[in-house]
Design a protein around this motif. Structure first.
Motif, mmCIF file in Angstrom:
data_model
loop_
_atom_site.group_PDB
_atom_site.id
_atom_site.type_symbol
_atom_site.label_atom_id
_atom_site.label_comp_id
_atom_site.label_asym_id
_atom_site.label_seq_id
_atom_site.Cartn_x
_atom_site.Cartn_y
_atom_site.Cartn_z
ATOM 1 N N LEU A 5 72.102 52.505 33.993
ATOM 2 C CA LEU A 5 70.589 52.356 33.727
ATOM 3 C C LEU A 5 70.268 51.089 34.368
ATOM 4 N N SER A 6 71.038 50.010 33.959
ATOM 5 C CA SER A 6 70.689 48.788 34.237
ATOM 6 C C SER A 6 70.887 48.443 35.666
ATOM 7 N N GLU A 7 71.969 49.271 36.473
ATOM 8 C CA GLU A 7 72.027 49.082 37.906
ATOM 9 C C GLU A 7 70.721 49.749 38.473
ATOM 10 N N ILE A 8 70.451 50.823 37.879
ATOM 11 C CA ILE A 8 69.173 51.485 38.491
ATOM 12 C C ILE A 8 67.888 50.594 38.395
ATOM 13 N N GLU A 9 67.660 49.936 37.263
ATOM 14 C CA GLU A 9 66.520 49.045 36.931
ATOM 15 C C GLU A 9 66.465 47.897 38.146
ATOM 16 N N ARG A 10 67.417 47.783 38.516
ATOM 17 C CA ARG A 10 67.776 46.583 39.774
ATOM 18 C C ARG A 10 67.195 46.877 40.986
ATOM 19 N N ILE A 11 67.026 48.332 41.210
ATOM 20 C CA ILE A 11 66.600 49.029 42.474
ATOM 21 C C ILE A 11 65.204 48.737 42.796
ATOM 22 N N THR A 12 65.049 48.022 44.099
ATOM 23 C CA THR A 12 63.572 48.103 44.447
ATOM 24 C C THR A 12 63.423 49.261 45.726
ATOM 25 N N LEU A 13 62.615 50.299 45.516
ATOM 26 C CA LEU A 13 62.819 51.350 46.372
ATOM 27 C C LEU A 13 62.040 51.192 47.771
ATOM 28 N N ASP A 14 60.883 50.239 47.416
ATOM 29 C CA ASP A 14 60.216 49.733 48.659
ATOM 30 C C ASP A 14 59.196 48.791 48.274
#
Ligand SMILES: [Zn+2]
Length: 384
Positions: free
Chosen positions: A220-229
């Protein structure tokens, strides 16, 4: 009602008749018969059909079309739904008994969206048949699973060669005043369940167990770091939201066997449900998790063009307002229709939709009919 009386019928009459037919999603029977009885005297050929099986069906749909005797000309379609959400308890009057109080018509579906269907019927009542082809694409299942509704209508139109050139969806897009907002697209939506399996054991003997929680937290913390656009000209940035985190472990001395989280992504037209599922799966699987995705709807955009310009012009002419073109809000059936032709959504004020004492200003029903009439004439014969 005679043909002449129908030509003189107001959107208020039509809306009241539709509201009086109880049609909690999925709508069937009487509300469709009511609309059919309005459209047939106006020269529309009406097809009603039932599609699908439990649990997401059966669903009733209606397609109505009126074509000139000779050259069919351009084809303008209006799309909407006759089903409504359950009324809930605490209404000031019976939700399925249309009631005028002051300047307002009360009843479930007044704005979402029997009112706008009524305004459209009134709008086309006196448009001559020779002007061009006009159709109505009406489902009984927009508020429900929407599996056998508009998609089945699209199949029918394609099979019969009745694909429109332009389509207006009458969802309630206005916010504070009729005509302040028009929707030219919608974000897509996908929910995902992320699971991590471990091995259950005693907390005093962690080397004999495998705790799934730290792994899930890391995912989840890795997903939180994602900026989709960072957004586009017409869309806000896509967003990932963690909506649930569950282990369901009642014991303080047990390392649980599994942990699960859920995320919800609202995305713009730079992504698809499939591309996002692939992205999140790659992150989760690399860290020992699995992903199950359910795509609720893909994003779509009808870039500003002829149809949105005609709607904006008609709104300005009738209300003096300069409508904002927007892609905000939840999904709508326009996502399906956008695959076959340019689609723009415009309808009544949405302040009371899905709420207790849903109501529409009678003046708005009339103004909406005038706006729709201008748009249809503009699309078919180039004048409004
Ligand atoms: Zn609606």
């Amino acid at each position: 009602m005679t043909d002449t009386a129908l030509l003189a019928a107001s959107p208020l009459d039509f809306a009241s008749r539709l509201i009086a037919c109880e049609s909690v999603t999925p709508a069937t029977g009487s509300v469709f018969a009511c609309l059919e009885a309005m459209l047939e005297p106006l020269g529309f050929a009406v097809t009603r059909f039932v599609c699908g099986e439990a649990p997401d069906g059966p669903v009733e749909n209606l397609h109505a079309i009126r074509r000139p005797a000779g050259d069919p000309g351009r084809h303008f379609a209006f799309a909407g739904h006759l089903d409504v959400v359950p009324p809930g308890l605490g209404w000031a009057s019976d939700p399925f008994e249309p009631q005028v109080r002051g300047d307002l018509l009360h009843g479930r579906g007044a704005v979402d969206m029997k009112g706008s269907i009524a305004s459209f019927v009134a709008a086309v009542a006196d448009i001559p048949r020779e002007a061009g082809t006009i159709s109505l694409i009406i489902t009984g299942d927009e508020e429900g699973p929407a599996i056998y509704g508009t998609r089945a209508l699209i199949d029918l139109m394609q099979a019969q060669g009745h694909v429109p050139d332009l389509c207006l969806v009458g969802e309630p897009t206005s916010v504070a005043r009729l005509g302040d907002m028009v929707k030219i697209g919608r974000r897509g939506s996908v929910n995902m369940w992320i699971r991590v399996a471990g091995q259950q054991g005693h907390v005093a003997y962690p080397h004999l167990a495998d705790n799934p929680i730290p792994k899930l937290v890391a995912i989840l913390s890795e997903i939180e770091r994602i900026t989709l656009d960072t957004g586009t000209d017409w869309f806000q940035p896509s967003n990932i939201e963690i909506t649930d985190l569950a282990v369901g472990n009642p014991a303080h001395n047990v390392i649980p066997a599994a942990a699960e989280a859920r995320i919800s992504i609202r995305f713009n037209d730079l992504h698809s449900g499939a591309s996002l599922t692939e992205l999140i799966s790659s992150v989760a699987e690399a860290m020992g998790g699995t992903v199950e995705a359910k795509i609720s709807g893909e994003a779509f955009l009808t870039p500003p063009g002829e149809l949105s310009a005609m709607i904006v012009d008609a709104i300005r002419a009738e209300t003096g307002l300069e409508a904002e073109l927007s892609t905000t809000g939840g999904t709508s059936d326009a996502r399906f229709l956008s695959r076959i032709c340019p689609v723009v959504e415009f309808g009544l004020c949405n302040a009371t939709m899905h709420k207790l004492d849903e109501a529409v200003a009678i003046a708005d029903l009339d103004a909406l009919a005038r706006i729709y009439r201008r748009v249809v004439l503009g699309a078919l014969v180039g004048t409004s």
